[in-house]
Design a protein around this motif. Sequence first.
Motif, mmCIF file in Angstrom:
data_model
loop_
_atom_site.group_PDB
_atom_site.id
_atom_site.type_symbol
_atom_site.label_atom_id
_atom_site.label_comp_id
_atom_site.label_asym_id
_atom_site.label_seq_id
_atom_site.Cartn_x
_atom_site.Cartn_y
_atom_site.Cartn_z
ATOM 1 N N LYS A 186 -27.526 34.138 -33.326
ATOM 2 C CA LYS A 186 -27.476 33.297 -32.130
ATOM 3 C C LYS A 186 -28.421 33.901 -31.096
ATOM 4 C CE LYS A 186 -24.061 31.263 -29.022
ATOM 5 N NZ LYS A 186 -22.630 31.252 -28.667
ATOM 6 N N CYS A 203 -30.047 33.302 -27.310
ATOM 7 C CA CYS A 203 -29.876 32.548 -26.074
ATOM 8 C C CYS A 203 -30.990 32.898 -25.091
ATOM 9 C CB CYS A 203 -28.528 32.865 -25.431
ATOM 10 S SG CYS A 203 -27.121 32.372 -26.442
ATOM 11 N N CYS A 208 -28.742 28.096 -26.126
ATOM 12 C CA CYS A 208 -28.517 28.914 -27.322
ATOM 13 C C CYS A 208 -28.865 28.130 -28.584
ATOM 14 C CB CYS A 208 -27.075 29.373 -27.391
ATOM 15 S SG CYS A 208 -26.584 30.412 -26.014
ATOM 16 N N LYS A 209 -29.485 28.832 -29.536
ATOM 17 C CA LYS A 209 -29.827 28.262 -30.834
ATOM 18 C C LYS A 209 -29.568 29.309 -31.891
ATOM 19 C CE LYS A 209 -33.608 25.457 -29.040
ATOM 20 N NZ LYS A 209 -35.052 25.256 -29.043
ATOM 21 N N LYS A 210 -29.288 28.865 -33.124
ATOM 22 C CA LYS A 210 -29.164 29.789 -34.238
ATOM 23 C C LYS A 210 -30.513 29.852 -34.939
ATOM 24 C CE LYS A 210 -24.327 29.890 -35.232
ATOM 25 N NZ LYS A 210 -23.337 30.034 -36.277
#
Length: 183
Positions: free
Chosen positions: A83, A85, A118-120
């Motif tokens: 994750k 951010c 936020c992104k994975k």
Amino acid sequence: MFGKRLLVAGATAVLIAGLGACGGGGGGDTRGVDAGAVTDVGQDSAGTVQEPSPSPDTVSGLRDSVRHLAAKTTRATRPHLVKKCTSATRQVRHTQRTGTGTHRTTRTWYTTERYQSCKKVRGGTETYTRTVRPQRWCVSLDDVDGDTARDDVWYQVTSATYAEARGTDEHARMEFTPSGTGC
């Protein structure tokens, strides 16, 4: 035209009533059945003891052999997701109206709002244990359901049924509900 509709409606009602009478409530619907009601399966009108009929899913036969297949696993890799951010801002518009009629005024102002985006994302790989074949317990029967031509038929069973089969002698009569066929 009305006579045909009436005839079709009457035939449909008779068909539904007939199917309802023959169905016997096998659909699991318990409305109208007293939960505490006791049904007399053990004796008929002559007073002799009857055996309850077996479930259509149960099989019976002579125990031939048993087999336990352990779970088969292997190591595999997959992407490792992390994750990530970042801080960001956006402008938020606010309005306030005051007054009525021709004396109505509108005031507008903007504020800056902070938030996290936020992104994975992929961050390398990870290893894990993958199950290739689940654990199985199997029992082989001869003379399945009284048919002497059906021998060496394998059934997947629960661990309790497997333990029971291991405790019995070879060619002892067994009856159980299999969880699957083949082994």
